[in-house]
Design an enzyme around this catalytic site. Sequence first.
Site, PDB file in Angstrom:
ATOM      1  N   SER A 106      25.146  41.473  40.156  1.00  0.00           N
ATOM      2  CA  SER A 106      25.743  41.619  38.825  1.00  0.00           C
ATOM      3  C   SER A 106      25.789  43.078  38.390  1.00  0.00           C
ATOM      4  CB  SER A 106      24.977  40.732  37.843  1.00  0.00           C
ATOM      5  OG  SER A 106      25.647  40.663  36.619  1.00  0.00           O
ATOM      6  N   ASP A 250      30.570  41.836  39.105  1.00  0.00           N
ATOM      7  CA  ASP A 250      30.993  40.482  39.479  1.00  0.00           C
ATOM      8  C   ASP A 250      31.887  39.853  38.423  1.00  0.00           C
ATOM      9  OD1 ASP A 250      28.706  40.264  37.805  1.00  0.00           O
ATOM     10  OD2 ASP A 250      28.300  38.242  38.547  1.00  0.00           O
TER      11      ASP A 250
END
Length: 458
Positions: A106, A250
């Site tokens: 992330s 992401d």
Amino acid sequence: MAEQLIISISGMRGIVGENLTASIATEYGCAFGTFLRKKDVGKKERLSVCIGRDSRPSGQMLKSAVTEGLCKVGVDVIDLGLVTTPGVGIMVRELGCSGGVVVTASHNPAQYNGIKLLLDNGIAPPPDAAEQIKQCFYDKHFALVDSSNCGQVTSNEQTDTIHITKVLAIVDKEVIGAKKFKVVLDSVNGAGGRVTKKLLAELGCVVSAINDEPTGVFAHAPEPTAENLTSLCEAVKTKRAEIGFAQDPDADRLAIVDETGTYIGEEYTLALAAKYIFSKKTGEAATNLSTSRMLDDIAEEAGGQVIRTAVGEANVAAAMLEHNCIIGGEGSGGVIDLRVSPIRDSLVGIALVLQLMAETGKTISELVSEIGGYYMSKDKFAAEKSEARQILDSAKETFADAKLDTTDGCRFDFDDGWLHLRASNTEPVMRVIVEAKDQRTAQRYIDAVLNIRKEIPG
Ligand code: MG
């Protein structure tokens, strides 16, 4: 001291080559596959899991390693390639898979990578399931299969197309397209660039994309916060754009820069999306206890209300599914619309905000000032478990007059603001989130917490 490999509800995260290696990823794949086979025992003859990765250079290696683990326990794998986290969430459901895996860390720095797990509903496993997977990973009692039952690998390149179709279905392409919005997109060389440029083209936007090569070589620190987005702010000004969008690697988080080149803060992403949704219908929204009151104001004005959950995307998503919420997400730029999927999706946020701009004819800065705002402070300090418990107990006495919610730590609601104290699940720290009508009021609550901390014997 070397950093620990973190295994939490949303999966595994570590530093590649130090505590996160290919062999660990393979065993984690075995553990997840073993869990799914136990869970779905007798339901299906063969199970499948779809897998995708963000653009980090270690992504291919870890994706192959997890795939190997899943195949070893007889689970078929559908390789989606380099895609966004919401893209994998959508494909799990679209392809009828038993689960999904995203190789991503992330918004964490480039040396990290992670393995995020999704169940068949497209959301992260609930705590009891996450615990079973973790136990299986440590016990290594994997349900290994013989040669004839090994999992098979196929690939599927439809993620972007299906994702875009689903997002376009929740807005009016013609209305947005007529505006020919000038947009700057910063995808931080993550997974979001390719699919988001396609979406913006479909919406008739004139796009300047920066950092749109999915190399995983992040052009700036990847968290979409003000200090990391100075180049985007500058680009919005020089291109005379109407809006700037920033994604994390992401692409589940979205931050917005207004037409003056000012970063408006991630809390406004969900607020703006909700403003559009609540302009069309009323109902319930869901968000976590640390998210701004702006959402409550917007819902209330439309006759709706907000369900508050413990922090964590899976908690918000589960509440949304349970209550059939019309919008939801998290204050950190995460917008969820169940019509697309129960997962935070920057593409959903982009589409809803552009629709709001198109329908109202207002600029982002005008829309932001209409929403109004609060002063918000997010901080943390070191606190071991026992100290954190004492601080919470003491805070309950100090703020005895406030409305208290103990779903996740303590959230105290006052007339002029709120305070959320929670111990982190992954590190020995106490998080302190305060929102108030002005900075002075917020500081009063922060000072009160610091006083409580001082009085706890160390
Ligand atoms: Mg993310």
